[in-house]
Structure formats: structure tokens, C-alpha cells
Design a protein around this motif. Sequence first.
Motif, mmCIF file in Angstrom:
data_model
loop_
_atom_site.group_PDB
_atom_site.id
_atom_site.type_symbol
_atom_site.label_atom_id
_atom_site.label_comp_id
_atom_site.label_asym_id
_atom_site.label_seq_id
_atom_site.Cartn_x
_atom_site.Cartn_y
_atom_site.Cartn_z
ATOM 1 N N LYS A 160 34.303 39.980 35.543
ATOM 2 C CA LYS A 160 33.372 40.170 36.692
ATOM 3 C C LYS A 160 33.717 40.772 37.828
ATOM 4 O O LYS A 160 32.801 41.322 38.550
ATOM 5 C CB LYS A 160 32.786 38.757 37.370
ATOM 6 C CG LYS A 160 33.946 37.997 37.643
ATOM 7 C CD LYS A 160 33.100 36.615 38.039
ATOM 8 C CE LYS A 160 33.956 35.786 38.878
ATOM 9 N NZ LYS A 160 33.633 34.327 39.224
ATOM 10 N N THR A 161 35.034 41.114 38.336
ATOM 11 C CA THR A 161 35.398 42.065 39.419
ATOM 12 C C THR A 161 35.698 43.488 38.878
ATOM 13 O O THR A 161 35.409 44.206 39.813
ATOM 14 C CB THR A 161 36.576 41.273 40.008
ATOM 15 O OG1 THR A 161 37.786 41.348 39.127
ATOM 16 C CG2 THR A 161 36.181 40.025 40.587
ATOM 17 N N GLN A 162 35.884 43.672 37.722
ATOM 18 C CA GLN A 162 36.259 45.107 37.397
ATOM 19 C C GLN A 162 35.903 45.208 35.816
ATOM 20 O O GLN A 162 36.545 44.313 35.019
ATOM 21 C CB GLN A 162 37.719 45.631 37.802
ATOM 22 C CG GLN A 162 38.046 46.860 37.512
ATOM 23 C CD GLN A 162 39.321 47.240 37.796
ATOM 24 O OE1 GLN A 162 40.336 46.387 38.400
ATOM 25 N NE2 GLN A 162 39.564 48.553 37.620
ATOM 26 N N VAL A 163 35.394 46.193 35.484
ATOM 27 C CA VAL A 163 34.930 46.548 34.031
ATOM 28 C C VAL A 163 35.582 47.804 33.671
ATOM 29 O O VAL A 163 35.256 48.808 34.181
ATOM 30 C CB VAL A 163 33.359 46.462 33.667
ATOM 31 C CG1 VAL A 163 33.010 46.704 32.314
ATOM 32 C CG2 VAL A 163 32.661 45.218 34.216
ATOM 33 N N GLU A 164 36.317 47.795 32.501
ATOM 34 C CA GLU A 164 36.853 48.872 31.919
ATOM 35 C C GLU A 164 35.871 49.231 30.670
ATOM 36 O O GLU A 164 36.055 48.208 29.558
ATOM 37 C CB GLU A 164 38.258 48.803 31.685
ATOM 38 C CG GLU A 164 38.958 49.720 30.661
ATOM 39 C CD GLU A 164 38.702 50.908 31.749
ATOM 40 O OE1 GLU A 164 38.435 51.984 31.082
ATOM 41 O OE2 GLU A 164 38.934 51.077 33.002
ATOM 42 N N LEU A 165 35.219 50.139 30.378
ATOM 43 C CA LEU A 165 34.505 50.510 29.215
ATOM 44 C C LEU A 165 35.139 50.556 27.884
ATOM 45 O O LEU A 165 34.525 50.035 26.965
ATOM 46 C CB LEU A 165 33.747 51.922 29.429
ATOM 47 C CG LEU A 165 32.839 51.674 30.382
ATOM 48 C CD1 LEU A 165 32.193 53.303 30.677
ATOM 49 C CD2 LEU A 165 31.691 50.789 30.241
#
Length: 282
Positions: free
Chosen positions: A219-224
Motif C-alpha cells: 500500500k505504500t509503494q506499487v511496482e507495476l
Amino acid sequence: MLRQLDRGASKSRVQLPEPEKRNRVHQSSKQSIGRNELQFWTAAINQSLYIAWQKIERQLIIIMSFLVTALWYCRRLYAYLAQLLKWWSRYLHRKFKKNLSVLAEVDLLGYCAREWKGETKQAKQMKAAYKELFWRHHVKYIRPVRRDNYSALRAVLFQIFSQGIYFPPWMRERDILKLPEKLLYSQGCNWIQQYSFGPERYTGPNVFGKLRKCIETLKTQVELFLLGYLLEVKIRVYRLYKFNTEEFQVSYPEEYHRDWQEISLLTEDDHHYHIPIIRIRD
């Protein structure tokens, strides 16, 4: 001769019988009394009407003054309530819009015109990129997504739900944090061993623990790249700031199964993502 006749006529007129005289006097007095009574009652009625009108006039003036004052206050109250309602409506609209994760679709070129009004080099590049999307890639509308660290995840999940795309089987497991092992053996280990998430590299004996931590902090950082593998979807991204380069349109992950569904994202800076709406017109 004529004079004698006139005298006789005058005598005949003057010398009336006594009863007739009394009758005429009586009639004359009755007429006089009638006229006096009529004048009296007329004056009395006029006086009564005048007094009544004076009283009614005062009351009418008071009533009219009250009605005018009440009307003025009602108009002021109506204007105040209208302003209050308009302010409340705008507040709720802003509050509701602020709380929305994904907004309603808007015209792509209209959105571009509002967001990029200047004539700087970056603005011209963005305008050209939006026109490229509109004419060559048939992206006619855009759904803006809230600008934060969750925008990519929101955009991806919104399309999965709205398009009825099924989640992969591993997501139906009860304990999601125990699934990296199954995911590893079902997809192969190269993508985990070689994948880096910021400064963290998923190698060594504690790779599963690190991957669990990655999922917990998703929820704090998303990597596609990881998101595409986890949800088993092909994510096509239009990177507007890379316009006129080979990286203008990329896919995550680059290697994917043919049966994976495709969803699209749009970004201006690789930090915030929106949803492009493709409409192919006849």
C-alpha cells in the motif's frame, strides 16, 4: 276687462279653503322633515363610514407594513438559505470528489487543455502526447485517479472490477501471505530472484520473508512489474513524458501469458497514474 279677470284669478288663488291650506302646509312640513331626516342619516352614515375607514386604514397600514417587512425578511432568508445551500453543495461536491479514488470519465483533450495551459516545452510535449493518444491510439476519455502512492493500484483494481476480470486462483487462498511459495513454483523463480524493489533485492535464503514484507507494504509503494505478475494481467502504460521515444508505450511484465487480460494506464511522470478509455468509432 283683463285687469278685472286677473284680480279675480288672484283672489281665487289666494282665497283657498282652510282645509286645503292645512293640507298643503302639512305636506310641505313633511317634505321638509323628510329632507332633514335624509340629510341627517346621510351625514350620520358618512360620519360612520369615515370613522370606520380611519380605523380600518390604520389596521391596513399596520398589516401592509407587517406584510412588507415579512416579505423583505423572507427574501433575505431565502437569499441566505440559497447561499448556504450553494455553499453546502459545493462543500459536499469537493468532499465527495476528494474522497473518490477514481473520478468519472472526462474528455481526454478537454482534460489536457485544463491541465496544461502554458506554452512551455513540457506543456507542448504533453499536448502533443495527448493528441497522439486521441488520434492514433483511440484514447477518447480519461478517468482521473487520486494522486497519491496508491494511484497505480487503484487504477489497476478499478479496471479489474469494472471489466469483470477474474482474480488469479492464488488470491482465493485463505492466507495470502503464504502464497509467494506457490506463486514462485507456478511462475518460475527467475522473476523473483532477479527482481529488486527499491534497495531490497529478493535473493538468498530469506527471499520468501522479504517477499511477504513486500506484499504487506504494497500500500505504500506499487511496482507495476510485480503487480502484473501477482494479478496475472498485462498492464499497458502510456508514458506521456516519454513521447516520441520507444518507451512511450510499455507493458508490464514484458513476458506474460497469452490468456492474461490487458488493462491500460496513463502517466505523466511515472508517479501518478490515470485510466485511459479507448473508444474506436466507426
